[in-house]
Design a protein around this motif. Structure first.
Motif, PDB file in Angstrom:
ATOM      1  N   PRO A   7      -1.357  -4.757  -8.123  1.00 45.22           N
ATOM      2  CA  PRO A   7      -0.217  -3.700  -8.286  1.00 45.22           C
ATOM      3  C   PRO A   7       1.022  -3.913  -7.485  1.00 45.22           C
ATOM      4  O   PRO A   7       0.829  -4.566  -6.155  1.00 45.22           O
ATOM      5  CB  PRO A   7      -0.745  -2.543  -7.831  1.00 45.22           C
ATOM      6  N   MET A   8       2.220  -3.830  -7.943  1.00 40.11           N
ATOM      7  CA  MET A   8       3.405  -4.083  -7.170  1.00 40.11           C
ATOM      8  C   MET A   8       3.551  -2.974  -6.084  1.00 40.11           C
ATOM      9  O   MET A   8       3.377  -1.832  -6.632  1.00 40.11           O
ATOM     10  CB  MET A   8       4.557  -4.174  -8.110  1.00 40.11           C
ATOM     11  N   PRO A   9       3.881  -3.282  -4.808  1.00 35.19           N
ATOM     12  CA  PRO A   9       4.006  -2.187  -4.031  1.00 35.19           C
ATOM     13  C   PRO A   9       5.452  -1.410  -4.170  1.00 35.19           C
ATOM     14  O   PRO A   9       6.202  -1.931  -4.898  1.00 35.19           O
ATOM     15  CB  PRO A   9       4.405  -3.075  -2.729  1.00 35.19           C
ATOM     16  N   GLN A  10       5.367  -0.101  -4.045  1.00 39.98           N
ATOM     17  CA  GLN A  10       6.276   0.723  -4.301  1.00 39.98           C
ATOM     18  C   GLN A  10       6.997   1.201  -2.982  1.00 39.98           C
ATOM     19  O   GLN A  10       6.348   1.152  -1.876  1.00 39.98           O
ATOM     20  CB  GLN A  10       5.729   1.983  -5.146  1.00 39.98           C
ATOM     21  N   GLY A  11       8.031   1.662  -3.113  1.00 43.24           N
ATOM     22  CA  GLY A  11       8.767   2.123  -1.847  1.00 43.24           C
ATOM     23  C   GLY A  11       9.427   1.254  -0.993  1.00 43.24           C
ATOM     24  O   GLY A  11       9.634   0.014  -1.303  1.00 43.24           O
TER      25      GLY A  11
END
Length: 75
Positions: A7-11
């Motif tokens: 999953p792509m990191p968020q924030g």
């Protein structure tokens, strides 16, 4: 999802800015420009100040900050 997909990191990411490179301290999708407050996706990050540990959105903003710091130190 297979084992190669992540999953792509968020924030906001936390980076350590180095000469010609940076190290990711905390994964994220972007950093914030120190001058404009604009979000800069990590893939687009090209300009930063190693001594001040600041990111800049584009070369014009980086030059503007350089001039500000230079004037402040000479004045």
């Amino acid at each position: 999802m297979n084992r190669f997909e992540r999953p792509m990191p968020q924030g906001e990411a936390v980076l350590q800015y180095l000469d010609g490179d940076f190290r990711i301290v905390k994964p994220g999708a972007y950093v914030t420009c120190a001058v404009t407050g604009e979000r800069i996706p990590l893939a687009d990050l090209r300009y930063w100040n190693v001594d001040r540990q600041e990111a800049y959105a584009n070369p014009e903003v980086a030059m503007r900050r350089y001039v500000e710091l230079r004037e402040a130190s000479s004045g």
